[in-house]
Design an enzyme around this catalytic site. Sequence first.
Site, PDB file in Angstrom:
ATOM      1  N   SER A   1      10.820  24.356  79.587  1.00 34.38           N
ATOM      2  CA  SER A   1      11.380  23.243  79.351  1.00 34.38           C
ATOM      3  C   SER A   1      10.345  22.268  79.528  1.00 34.38           C
ATOM      4  O   SER A   1       9.762  22.079  80.660  1.00 34.38           O
ATOM      5  CB  SER A   1      12.762  23.026  80.243  1.00 34.38           C
ATOM      6  OG  SER A   1      13.058  21.742  80.214  1.00 34.38           O
ATOM      7  N   GLY A   2      10.287  21.279  78.521  1.00 39.29           N
ATOM      8  CA  GLY A   2       9.181  20.310  78.639  1.00 39.29           C
ATOM      9  C   GLY A   2       9.697  18.920  79.155  1.00 39.29           C
ATOM     10  O   GLY A   2      10.821  18.640  79.179  1.00 39.29           O
TER      11      GLY A   2
ATOM     12  N   LYS B   1      17.842  28.700  76.012  1.00 45.20           N
ATOM     13  CA  LYS B   1      16.806  28.182  75.213  1.00 45.20           C
ATOM     14  C   LYS B   1      17.055  28.288  73.812  1.00 45.20           C
ATOM     15  O   LYS B   1      17.656  29.454  73.418  1.00 45.20           O
ATOM     16  CB  LYS B   1      15.517  28.837  75.479  1.00 45.20           C
ATOM     17  CG  LYS B   1      14.168  28.323  74.796  1.00 45.20           C
ATOM     18  CD  LYS B   1      13.837  26.682  75.392  1.00 45.20           C
ATOM     19  CE  LYS B   1      12.842  26.271  74.617  1.00 45.20           C
ATOM     20  NZ  LYS B   1      12.503  24.681  75.292  1.00 45.20           N
TER      21      LYS B   1
ATOM     22  N   ARG C   1      21.582  21.947  71.367  1.00 47.77           N
ATOM     23  CA  ARG C   1      21.984  22.252  72.924  1.00 47.77           C
ATOM     24  C   ARG C   1      23.606  22.136  73.000  1.00 47.77           C
ATOM     25  O   ARG C   1      24.198  22.801  73.666  1.00 47.77           O
ATOM     26  CB  ARG C   1      21.337  21.058  73.790  1.00 47.77           C
ATOM     27  CG  ARG C   1      20.052  21.387  73.692  1.00 47.77           C
ATOM     28  CD  ARG C   1      19.427  20.073  74.844  1.00 47.77           C
ATOM     29  NE  ARG C   1      19.646  18.516  74.242  1.00 47.77           N
ATOM     30  CZ  ARG C   1      18.793  17.887  73.879  1.00 47.77           C
ATOM     31  NH1 ARG C   1      17.509  18.377  73.817  1.00 47.77           N
ATOM     32  NH2 ARG C   1      19.155  16.578  73.595  1.00 47.77           N
TER      33      ARG C   1
ATOM     34  N   SER D   1      18.083  23.957  76.799  1.00 54.93           N
ATOM     35  CA  SER D   1      16.946  23.318  76.232  1.00 54.93           C
ATOM     36  C   SER D   1      16.208  23.724  75.000  1.00 54.93           C
ATOM     37  O   SER D   1      16.317  24.744  74.686  1.00 54.93           O
ATOM     38  CB  SER D   1      15.901  23.784  77.236  1.00 54.93           C
ATOM     39  OG  SER D   1      14.481  23.248  76.981  1.00 54.93           O
ATOM     40  N   ALA D   2      15.973  22.815  74.379  1.00 54.06           N
ATOM     41  CA  ALA D   2      15.810  23.116  72.542  1.00 54.06           C
ATOM     42  C   ALA D   2      14.260  23.107  72.444  1.00 54.06           C
ATOM     43  O   ALA D   2      13.618  22.251  73.064  1.00 54.06           O
ATOM     44  CB  ALA D   2      16.569  22.186  71.561  1.00 54.06           C
TER      45      ALA D   2
ATOM     46  N   ARG E   1      15.466  12.425  83.100  1.00 51.11           N
ATOM     47  CA  ARG E   1      14.791  13.258  83.691  1.00 51.11           C
ATOM     48  C   ARG E   1      14.211  12.567  85.064  1.00 51.11           C
ATOM     49  O   ARG E   1      14.214  13.254  86.045  1.00 51.11           O
ATOM     50  CB  ARG E   1      13.682  14.005  82.742  1.00 51.11           C
ATOM     51  CG  ARG E   1      14.415  15.157  82.021  1.00 51.11           C
ATOM     52  CD  ARG E   1      13.210  15.979  81.598  1.00 51.11           C
ATOM     53  NE  ARG E   1      12.331  15.493  80.773  1.00 51.11           N
ATOM     54  CZ  ARG E   1      12.394  15.285  79.308  1.00 51.11           C
ATOM     55  NH1 ARG E   1      13.428  16.159  78.845  1.00 51.11           N
ATOM     56  NH2 ARG E   1      11.459  14.636  78.578  1.00 51.11           N
TER      57      ARG E   1
ATOM     58  N   GLN F   1      27.021  19.582  78.475  1.00 52.21           N
ATOM     59  CA  GLN F   1      26.937  20.230  79.775  1.00 52.21           C
ATOM     60  C   GLN F   1      27.082  19.330  80.917  1.00 52.21           C
ATOM     61  O   GLN F   1      26.378  18.561  81.344  1.00 52.21           O
ATOM     62  CB  GLN F   1      25.190  20.482  79.672  1.00 52.21           C
ATOM     63  CG  GLN F   1      24.776  21.436  78.510  1.00 52.21           C
ATOM     64  CD  GLN F   1      23.605  21.037  77.998  1.00 52.21           C
ATOM     65  OE1 GLN F   1      22.414  21.479  78.805  1.00 52.21           O
ATOM     66  NE2 GLN F   1      23.311  20.226  76.759  1.00 52.21           N
TER      67      GLN F   1
ATOM     68  N   PRO G   1      30.096  16.554  82.352  1.00 48.20           N
ATOM     69  CA  PRO G   1      30.759  15.402  81.562  1.00 48.20           C
ATOM     70  C   PRO G   1      29.884  14.545  81.260  1.00 48.20           C
ATOM     71  O   PRO G   1      28.735  14.439  81.493  1.00 48.20           O
ATOM     72  CB  PRO G   1      31.403  14.841  82.932  1.00 48.20           C
ATOM     73  CG  PRO G   1      30.896  15.077  84.099  1.00 48.20           C
ATOM     74  CD  PRO G   1      30.418  16.530  83.738  1.00 48.20           C
TER      75      PRO G   1
END
Length: 368
Positions: free
Chosen positions: A85-86, A166, A198, A235-236, A329, A354, A356
């Site tokens: 995940s970036g 992923k 996602r 995570s895309a 993030r 993912q 609320p």
Amino acid sequence: MQRNSFDVIRIPTSGPGDVSGLMALVDSGGLKPSSILAVLGKTEGNGGVNDFTREYAVAALCNALAPRLALTPRAVESRIAFVMSGGTEGVLSPHMTVFARGHSPEAAQDSAGEARLSVGIAHTRDFLPEEIGRNAQIGETASAVATAMREARIDAVSDVHFVQIKCPLLTSERVQDALARGKTTVTASGYASMGYSRGASALGVAKALGEIGADVAEAQALKNWDLYSSVASCSAGIELMHNVVILVGNSRFSASPFRIGHAVMKDSIDLPAIMQALESVGLSGLDPPSQSRLVNIFAKAEASPNGAIRGLRHTMLDDSDINATRHARAAVGGLIAGVAGTGAVYVSGGAEHQGPAGGGPVAVIARH
């Protein structure tokens, strides 16, 4: 019948291609390559469509492990569930979490006590570009989650606390491929496709675990925000065309020295939810004994879609320089790092379905 036994190891990295920490552990005899089940990592890329640090990290891991497993790098990628995940904005620190599997000679009937951490992995088939974000991805993900749950030997969905997915995204080439075959994609935007992928993946998790009705379909994706999973983390990335599933929960068939628990953040400043997740595995938070038992914290981060958090306006959605996902993030990463006492925590942006809207799941693994 043997009980499963798992190890969970957090390893810092100096860059996307740094496998030195992992290989040092292998060379010292502390980890058998054949026991590695999954690797979940954070890289310092931008987390967007053109974030190739994820592919670079997976390639480095596969190339390093291939000779130790007597496999080709491609075969290694099929055998081990790699999820990169970036995005390590703010105080977040690049690292990887390795899940390894072993066995205990204890009989299954001796496992009737406290359930311990267990892990299952699965892969879906490759998707066509026009299937991303749609029913095919929802259904295939639900099936893969069920497979991973069986592999983890987890009986009840209430014992599943974290499902990392992923998933793929669309590029202009993939969109054109669909159009050339007379098909249309869910969107022509690569960045928007990350959210659809996602979201569909999260709905697949929720469907498999009975968190939503079996009749939920693609028409609700990114529209009905009342539908979500409390344990999904998706995570895309550009580096694959299928979904990879890492499912973590507690099983009575596990002799692992670890436990996992989770809670759900209602927004990006929900500290009580983080404390609740810690308490679910017997940790109290900031005190040194708890921090010494903590293995890692995994969370989703999302900017509140209405532009406000608890009635106060935020500017994450209006920043033309930095995407809202990166703001979120950094914000959630700082909050969690302050509690964990380390920036090497896993925080992933983009929390469609993912948790609320504006919030997200947070899971904790701790040594028992």
